[in-house]
Design a protein around this motif. Structure first.
Motif, short mmCIF file in Angstrom:
data_model
loop_
_atom_site.label_atom_id
_atom_site.label_comp_id
_atom_site.label_asym_id
_atom_site.label_seq_id
_atom_site.Cartn_x
_atom_site.Cartn_y
_atom_site.Cartn_z
N GLY A 9 -5.96 14.11 -16.01
CA GLY A 9 -6.51 13.84 -14.95
C GLY A 9 -6.50 13.21 -14.46
N VAL A 10 -6.63 12.30 -15.58
CA VAL A 10 -7.05 10.12 -14.88
C VAL A 10 -6.40 9.90 -13.78
CG1 VAL A 10 -5.08 9.65 -16.65
CG2 VAL A 10 -7.43 7.89 -16.13
N GLY A 11 -4.92 11.26 -13.58
CA GLY A 11 -4.08 10.56 -12.07
C GLY A 11 -4.98 10.26 -10.97
N ALA A 12 -5.95 11.22 -11.22
CA ALA A 12 -6.70 11.20 -9.90
C ALA A 12 -7.08 9.86 -9.77
CB ALA A 12 -8.00 12.33 -9.77
N VAL A 13 -7.71 9.46 -10.30
CA VAL A 13 -7.71 8.27 -9.44
C VAL A 13 -7.43 6.90 -9.16
CG1 VAL A 13 -8.79 5.60 -10.14
CG2 VAL A 13 -9.44 7.61 -12.02
N PRO A 14 -5.65 6.99 -9.56
CA PRO A 14 -4.31 6.58 -8.43
C PRO A 14 -4.13 7.00 -7.77
CG PRO A 14 -3.75 6.90 -10.56
CD PRO A 14 -5.17 7.14 -10.68
N GLY A 15 -4.45 8.13 -7.32
CA GLY A 15 -4.02 8.84 -6.15
C GLY A 15 -5.64 9.44 -5.18
N ALA A 16 -6.55 8.78 -5.96
CA ALA A 16 -7.72 8.59 -4.37
C ALA A 16 -7.56 7.15 -3.89
CB ALA A 16 -9.02 9.11 -5.10
N ILE A 17 -7.38 6.25 -5.11
CA ILE A 17 -7.70 4.44 -4.07
C ILE A 17 -5.63 4.80 -3.10
CG2 ILE A 17 -6.63 2.33 -5.21
CD1 ILE A 17 -7.30 3.33 -7.79
N PHE A 18 -4.90 5.13 -3.68
CA PHE A 18 -4.10 5.39 -2.72
C PHE A 18 -4.13 6.48 -1.40
CE2 PHE A 18 0.17 7.98 -1.75
CZ PHE A 18 0.83 6.65 -0.76
N MET A 19 -5.46 7.34 -1.90
CA MET A 19 -5.42 7.94 -0.54
C MET A 19 -6.02 7.30 0.77
SD MET A 19 -6.76 11.70 0.28
CE MET A 19 -8.61 11.67 -0.59
N ALA A 20 -7.60 6.56 -0.07
CA ALA A 20 -8.34 5.76 0.85
C ALA A 20 -7.62 4.33 1.17
CB ALA A 20 -9.05 4.92 -0.03
N LEU A 21 -6.81 3.93 0.90
CA LEU A 21 -5.62 2.54 0.99
C LEU A 21 -4.38 2.79 2.89
CD1 LEU A 21 -5.12 0.61 -1.80
CD2 LEU A 21 -6.17 -0.41 -0.45
N LEU A 22 -3.70 4.35 2.56
CA LEU A 22 -3.71 4.64 3.75
C LEU A 22 -4.49 4.98 5.27
CD1 LEU A 22 -1.86 7.88 2.03
CD2 LEU A 22 -0.44 5.53 2.41
N PHE A 23 -5.54 4.99 4.77
CA PHE A 23 -6.09 4.67 5.54
C PHE A 23 -6.28 3.37 6.28
CE2 PHE A 23 -7.97 8.44 3.93
CZ PHE A 23 -7.63 9.14 5.43
N LEU A 24 -5.69 2.48 5.86
CA LEU A 24 -5.58 0.39 6.69
C LEU A 24 -4.51 0.56 6.78
CD1 LEU A 24 -7.24 -0.36 3.47
CD2 LEU A 24 -8.64 0.50 5.40
N ILE A 36 0.66 -1.32 -0.09
CA ILE A 36 -0.08 -0.32 -0.13
C ILE A 36 0.83 1.12 0.18
CG2 ILE A 36 -2.06 1.40 1.75
CD1 ILE A 36 -3.15 -1.28 2.07
N ALA A 37 1.66 1.41 0.95
CA ALA A 37 3.09 2.09 0.93
C ALA A 37 3.64 2.64 -0.07
CB ALA A 37 3.72 1.93 1.86
N ALA A 38 3.78 1.66 -0.99
CA ALA A 38 5.06 1.79 -2.43
C ALA A 38 4.13 2.27 -3.30
CB ALA A 38 5.59 -0.02 -2.66
N LEU A 39 2.81 1.87 -3.55
CA LEU A 39 1.79 2.62 -4.33
C LEU A 39 1.99 3.61 -4.72
CD1 LEU A 39 -1.45 0.87 -3.82
CD2 LEU A 39 0.25 0.58 -6.27
N GLY A 40 2.91 4.73 -3.46
CA GLY A 40 3.05 5.88 -4.12
C GLY A 40 4.52 6.79 -4.78
N GLY A 41 4.80 4.92 -5.16
CA GLY A 41 5.36 5.08 -6.00
C GLY A 41 4.28 5.46 -7.69
N LEU A 42 3.77 4.10 -7.68
CA LEU A 42 2.96 4.41 -9.07
C LEU A 42 2.83 6.10 -9.11
CD1 LEU A 42 1.81 2.15 -10.65
CD2 LEU A 42 -0.69 2.47 -9.57
N LEU A 43 2.53 6.51 -8.10
CA LEU A 43 1.85 8.29 -8.46
C LEU A 43 3.16 8.76 -9.51
CD1 LEU A 43 -0.37 9.08 -5.42
CD2 LEU A 43 -1.19 7.48 -7.70
N PHE A 44 4.37 8.34 -8.68
CA PHE A 44 5.29 8.83 -8.45
C PHE A 44 6.17 8.78 -10.50
CE2 PHE A 44 10.00 8.99 -7.51
CZ PHE A 44 10.39 9.74 -8.37
N GLY A 45 5.26 7.71 -10.52
CA GLY A 45 6.26 6.77 -11.88
C GLY A 45 4.72 7.48 -13.18
#
Length: 467
Positions: free
Chosen positions: A190-205, A28-37
């Motif tokens: 704009g489509v980058g907002a989708v993985p961004g929202a998924i990442f933010m939601a998963l961080l609460f876990l 989950i934390a590593a998904l931040g790298g997906l946004l980076f890429g």
């Protein structure tokens, strides 16, 4: 929620380490790298259409690409102070929100200035995640698995870059040229907002970093998390070791980094971060189609070959994840940087002699990218996340990460002028010289940290031992 699982209800392997829990939090934390890429690569498909839409000069085209990196430098620099104060998890959630705002905002503007502002906002989020995601994974990972768990971040990054090639192509093929210029680039961004929202939601876990919690005097909360990772006995010993490391210094002042021993850690972190960039990787990744066109490849062939570069990057990053905790950080750095250097020198020679037709330069570029993907790509982020002491890790990692992003900015801005002024051969030879420096620096200065706990690494610097 991961963070509220019962400490008595976990499945550990034979050593008592609950890899299911650790892997889930790390992924989950590593998904931040997906946004980076995604965000560093998406502009390559959008900028040509934006140039037509806003009638941009060549300087403005460069600014359209590099404005993100300016935001990244600021975000990386600020990440240490704010994460040391508010915690890794909370700041990562804010970073994800900044990324979402930046993605949507950069897709909507009617002016070029509006685009730049929102790209910088998105860059703030990327700078924070690029620093804190590997740092978080280093602080939660058991020592013998730390290398591969931190390297997940680099795998997510190169996967994000690779997938973005297809995202860009999909939107560009949905309409005619007029549609591309008016609309396609907006969807790409704009489509980058989708993985961004998924990442933010998963961080609460995920749980907060146990080392940060102990630094804040919340040892009971940290123990609960560490029990889920190590089991009861291992967790209690881990808490004792972490507390002992904090007894040495509790204020977390950056002045501590200039003390004997720890000063070496700062030098290693900043220098290897800069070397990761000045060996030319982002010049190759950002401008791969243009480099391949220089060899005589047509536009379509160059784009296909660029996708091949992305695939090689992903495959060899996966190989690095399998090797990093077995072979070690230093060995991978030496092997990879030596191979990169040879490729750069040979590519320069090919351009110098004019022997650039056929597949020679493409093969050399692919070997170069593969060598980077098993060495400087993942290993540098692992080192930056693990070599600094507990009490100042956030701020020190931020300094090194800021140096990395600044070097990225310099390389991405200077590559086109260097091609124009000194030619392709000399440009690649300059990067080759940087590769030689990387090999020597790794051999002489960088210690092997494989299998050591973060507290053992801190002790190693203070004792002056590299073994």
């Amino acid at each position: 929620m991961i963070a509220t699982q019962s400490k008595h209800n976990h499945t550990a392997d034979d050593s008592g380490i609950n890899m299911k829990f650790v892997m889930l939090a790390s992924i989950i934390a590593a998904l931040g790298g997906l946004l980076f890429g995604f965000d560093t690569a998406v502009v390559s498909g959008a900028v040509g259409f934006m140039q037509d839409r806003f009638d941009l000069s060549e300087v403005q085209v460069g600014w359209a690409v590099s404005s993100l990196i300016v935001g990244c430098i600021v975000g990386a620099g600020a990440s240490g102070v704010i994460s040391d104060r508010f915690g890794r998890k909370k700041v990562l959630i804010v970073a994800a929100l900044l990324f979402i705002i930046g993605s949507i905002g950069s897709a909507l503007p009617s002016t070029f200035t509006g685009y730049i502002i929102f790209r910088m906002i998105g860059g703030l989020g990327i700078g924070i995640t690029s620093t804190l995601c590997p740092l978080y994974n280093a602080e939660i990972a058991p020592a013998r698995y730390r290398g591969r768990l931190v390297a997940f971040n680099q795998l997510a990054t190169v996967t994000g870059i690779f997938l973005t090639y297809f995202v860009n192509n999909a939107f560009a093929s949905m309409g005619d040229d007029a549609w591309d210029i008016s609309t396609a680039w907006r969807w790409m961004l704009g489509v980058g907002a989708v993985p961004g929202a998924i990442f933010m939601a998963l961080l609460f876990l995920v749980p907060e970093s146990p080392r940060w919690l102990i630094k804040q005097g919340r040892a009971e909360q940290a123990l609960d998390i560490l029990v889920k990772i190590h089991g009861e006995n291992g967790a209690r010993q881990e808490v004792l070791d972490i507390k002992e490391s904090f007894k040495q210094e509790t204020r977390g002042s950056l002045r501590q980094l200039f003390k004997p021993g720890l000063r070496t850690a700062l030098i290693v972190g900043v220098v290897i971060a800069v070397l990761q960039q000045v060996t030319g990787i982002n010049a190759v990744l950002y401008y791969a189609p243009e480099i391949l066109k220089e060899t005589g490849a047509g536009t379509n062939a160059a784009l296909v070959q660029t996708i091949l570069v992305g695939l090689i990057n992903v495959v060899f990053t996966i190989i690095a994840i399998r090797l990093i905790d077995r072979v070690g950080r230093k060995a991978l750095l030496l092997i990879g940087s030596a191979l990169m250097t040879l490729c750069l020198l040979f590519i320069g020679f090919a351009f110098h002699t004019g022997h650039t037709s056929g597949v020679l330069v493409l093969i050399l570029l692919l070997v170069y990218v593969a060598a980077f993907a098993i060495s400087l790509g993942p290993v540098v982020w692992v080192l930056l996340a693990e070599i600094f002491p507990n009490h100042i890790r956030g701020r020190a990692t931020a300094i090194a990460s800021m140096a990395l992003w600044a070097a990225d900015y310099v390389v991405s801005q200077t590559f086109p002028p260097m091609l124009e002024s000194v030619g392709a051969a000399s440009t690649f030879w300059i990067y080759g010289v940087m590769g030689v420096i990387t090999v020597v620096f790794t051999w002489r200065v960088i210690p092997e940290t494989k299998g050591k706990s973060l507290e053992e690494i801190e002790t190693m610097w203070k004792s002056g031992s590299k073994h």
